[in-house]
Scaffold this active site. Sequence first.
Site, mmCIF file in Angstrom:
data_model
loop_
_atom_site.group_PDB
_atom_site.id
_atom_site.type_symbol
_atom_site.label_atom_id
_atom_site.label_comp_id
_atom_site.label_asym_id
_atom_site.label_seq_id
_atom_site.Cartn_x
_atom_site.Cartn_y
_atom_site.Cartn_z
ATOM 1 N N ASP A 120 31.929 26.973 45.888
ATOM 2 C CA ASP A 120 32.313 28.359 46.195
ATOM 3 C C ASP A 120 33.773 28.606 45.837
ATOM 4 O O ASP A 120 34.580 27.681 45.737
ATOM 5 C CB ASP A 120 32.090 28.645 47.677
ATOM 6 C CG ASP A 120 32.952 27.769 48.572
ATOM 7 O OD1 ASP A 120 33.091 26.572 48.262
ATOM 8 O OD2 ASP A 120 33.482 28.265 49.585
ATOM 9 N N GLU A 121 34.115 29.855 45.659
ATOM 10 C CA GLU A 121 35.504 30.317 45.492
ATOM 11 C C GLU A 121 36.283 29.486 44.479
ATOM 12 O O GLU A 121 37.465 29.190 44.687
ATOM 13 C CB GLU A 121 36.211 30.334 46.851
ATOM 14 C CG GLU A 121 35.570 31.323 47.811
ATOM 15 C CD GLU A 121 36.190 31.312 49.200
ATOM 16 O OE1 GLU A 121 36.297 32.390 49.800
ATOM 17 O OE2 GLU A 121 36.566 30.226 49.693
ATOM 18 N N ALA A 122 35.625 29.138 43.371
ATOM 19 C CA ALA A 122 36.297 28.365 42.308
ATOM 20 C C ALA A 122 37.035 29.332 41.379
ATOM 21 O O ALA A 122 36.792 29.376 40.162
ATOM 22 C CB ALA A 122 35.274 27.526 41.549
ATOM 23 N N HIS A 134 38.680 24.264 46.039
ATOM 24 C CA HIS A 134 38.913 23.745 47.394
ATOM 25 C C HIS A 134 39.237 22.251 47.358
ATOM 26 O O HIS A 134 38.778 21.477 48.215
ATOM 27 C CB HIS A 134 37.688 24.002 48.288
ATOM 28 C CG HIS A 134 37.496 25.446 48.655
ATOM 29 N ND1 HIS A 134 38.178 26.058 49.687
ATOM 30 C CD2 HIS A 134 36.699 26.406 48.113
ATOM 31 C CE1 HIS A 134 37.806 27.323 49.771
ATOM 32 N NE2 HIS A 134 36.908 27.565 48.820
#
Length: 523
Positions: free
Chosen positions: A328-330, A265
């Site tokens: 998150d969401e790496a 992100h």
Amino acid sequence: MTRLLGSLLLVAAAGVFTAGAAPSAPTPRATPLGRVVPAPAAVEPGGAPYRITRDTRIRVADTREARRVGEYLADILRPSTGYRLPVITQGPGGIRLKLAQGPFGAEGYRLASSPGGVTITAHAPAGLFHGVQTLRQLLPAAVEKDSVQPGPWLVAGGTIEDSPRYAYRGAMLDVSRHFFTVDQVKRYIDQMALYKVNTLHLHLSDDQGWRIAIDSWPRLATYGGSTQVGGGAGGHYTKDDYREIVRYAASRYLEVVPEIDMPGHTNAALASYADLNCDGVAPPLYTGTRVGFSSLCVPKDITYDFVDDVIRELAALTPGRYLHIGGDEAHSTSHEDYVAFMDRVQPLVAKYGKTVIAWHQLTGAHPAKGAIAQYWGLDGTRAAEKAQVAEAAQHGTGIILSPADRVYLDMKYNPDTPLGLHWAGYVEVQRSYDWDPGNYLPGVPDSAIRGVEAPMWSETVTKSADIEYMAFPRLAGAAELGWSPASTHDWDAYKVRLAAQGPRWEALGIGYYRSPQVPWPAS
């Protein structure tokens, strides 16, 4: 006959209401003590109500903070009542805010009401402030209006003893996908405060925008903050803007938790500084809504110079205890790199005097001692992932609960909701409320749970009216889950108390979702 009518009028003017005294008008009733959100820990109704009149004064403990809470209360009551309501530290006062020793904790209070007055007693100013929120809800909804209303202003007789179940009761606002001004954030803070929310989590960076000025890396804000989802102008907070948000939140007894999401992100940062990319090439700014495609360059030393500078400057601006590092969401960061990155970054947070909060993927690495993981999975998240969170909790990692299919405020209520997303499902009001944080995650001891937070992601949310429509009624339920004892948790009782909030939101100018699951009063 004339003498009888005169006597009836005098009785009504004195605030004593007798059945049959005025058959042409309904008898005013005080809001029952228990009709409050969040549900108080203990309620003992009894006795006649107190009536606020033009002679009422607000007497406060002789401290700066107590005076400030008193003035806050007076500022709410004066426009609608038309009364002066002076704030005093000596002499009789119909409303009294009192600091005293007692079993109140840092945020609890006692509210006692009788014909002689209302007294809110607390050990600390935060407790007085929370007691004032309860007093607001015990008064007619019209008290929230900014013009003189007819009243009467009755507070039911009896006693409330109240303190929170969890110390962390939060709401997150994503100012990265779409930027929100300082005044818009303040408006949301005021709405959170009504329901005893005590933490504002600001999501300050993402692929679409970087929203906080960092002196040592100025292009983060000036370039990385120059757009948003859909290609609008974006924006960012100067350091003074951020300080004003922190100051205002503190005046409502909210702590600000800033988040810089990493290592994923991060497109706004990568676009701002080519050296942060492994190939040395800056990508273009991004205005879409896809996730998981960006990553800081974990092997590069400059990455940690960058992270150190950002954490140092942000920690210096933030008086609160926590700094959120995302995580998150790496999806574009290998597991090995993710673990290595978190191992290097968590000590930097401690170096500048803060405690780490990260999304629950941190539990797949090595959570630092005292770190807190924020769970955003679903009821149906894989058992192995939940077990990983539980194992970390059993070894000392704190847990904040933000299950996406329960308290993500940007999820659509139903297929017809004009805003929001539905990747976690449709989240109606009952579903958002009807779960217990204490037993939600198998294997997580109740002692590990720090509290509940309701995030608002802003892919589709662009203005205050959007925030309010998606937050209300669900934010009130999340606040109750964090504050009220488990013994009070009952959907059938809650929906009646929630329905009573509708006229208050209307008086405050909050446009809310009129869920068919809730028996709202007729407008």
